[in-house]
Design a protein around this motif. Structure first.
Motif, PDB file in Angstrom:
ATOM      1  N   GLN A  91      35.435  74.413 -40.381  1.00 52.14           N
ATOM      2  CA  GLN A  91      35.727  74.312 -41.813  1.00 52.14           C
ATOM      3  C   GLN A  91      34.483  73.956 -42.610  1.00 52.14           C
ATOM      4  O   GLN A  91      34.222  74.534 -43.661  1.00 52.14           O
ATOM      5  N   GLN A  92      33.705  72.992 -42.120  1.00 51.24           N
ATOM      6  CA  GLN A  92      32.493  72.567 -42.830  1.00 51.24           C
ATOM      7  C   GLN A  92      31.494  73.717 -42.920  1.00 51.24           C
ATOM      8  O   GLN A  92      30.892  73.939 -43.971  1.00 51.24           O
ATOM      9  N   LEU A 127      33.363  84.086 -44.323  1.00 47.94           N
ATOM     10  CA  LEU A 127      33.974  84.194 -45.636  1.00 47.94           C
ATOM     11  C   LEU A 127      33.849  85.624 -46.131  1.00 47.94           C
ATOM     12  O   LEU A 127      32.814  86.261 -45.933  1.00 47.94           O
ATOM     13  N   MET A 147      32.686  76.156 -45.519  1.00 50.12           N
ATOM     14  CA  MET A 147      32.494  75.619 -46.871  1.00 50.12           C
ATOM     15  C   MET A 147      31.042  75.737 -47.311  1.00 50.12           C
ATOM     16  O   MET A 147      30.757  75.886 -48.499  1.00 50.12           O
ATOM     17  N   GLU A 148      30.109  75.702 -46.366  1.00 46.43           N
ATOM     18  CA  GLU A 148      28.686  75.835 -46.672  1.00 46.43           C
ATOM     19  C   GLU A 148      28.243  77.298 -46.694  1.00 46.43           C
ATOM     20  O   GLU A 148      27.061  77.588 -46.858  1.00 46.43           O
ATOM     21  N   ASN A 155      36.549  83.564 -52.507  1.00 43.43           N
ATOM     22  CA  ASN A 155      36.221  83.658 -51.091  1.00 43.43           C
ATOM     23  C   ASN A 155      37.475  83.385 -50.274  1.00 43.43           C
ATOM     24  O   ASN A 155      38.254  82.489 -50.591  1.00 43.43           O
TER      25      ASN A 155
END
Length: 91
Positions: free
Chosen positions: A33-34, A52, A37-38, A75
């Motif tokens: 997940q991290q 994404l 997100m980046e 996204n």
């Protein structure tokens, strides 16, 4: 297989407690997940790629009123299985 079944299976395969397996799974999912997100891709050999995909903004219609509405671009996380996983599943 749901999350609790996966944790039980992981614990039995690794000869560890379910609490330890749950913590491992939580860390793996949090790391994926991290990274997403980046804006990073997560590639796991012989399994697949988490990434994404950006969907452009578009116009839609409200199905109840027929009024035009603007849908913002966004996204969306996606998973692309590796050829090895596809072969394994289809054999």
């Amino acid at each position: 297989m749901n999350r609790s079944q996966l944790i039980k299976h992981m614990a039995s395969k690794q000869d560890c407690s379910q609490a330890a397996a749950k913590q491992q799974l939580t860390h793996i999912l949090a790391t994926i997940q991290q990274a997403l997100m980046e804006g990073e891709k997560v590639y796991i050999p012989h399994f697949g790629t988490f990434e994404l995909r950006y969907f452009l903004a578009k116009q839609g219609r409200n199905p109840q009123t027929g009024a035009k509405i603007d849908i913002a671009g966004a996204n969306h996380p996606s998973f692309k299985p590796s050829p090895a996983l596809k072969t394994l599943v289809n054999s």
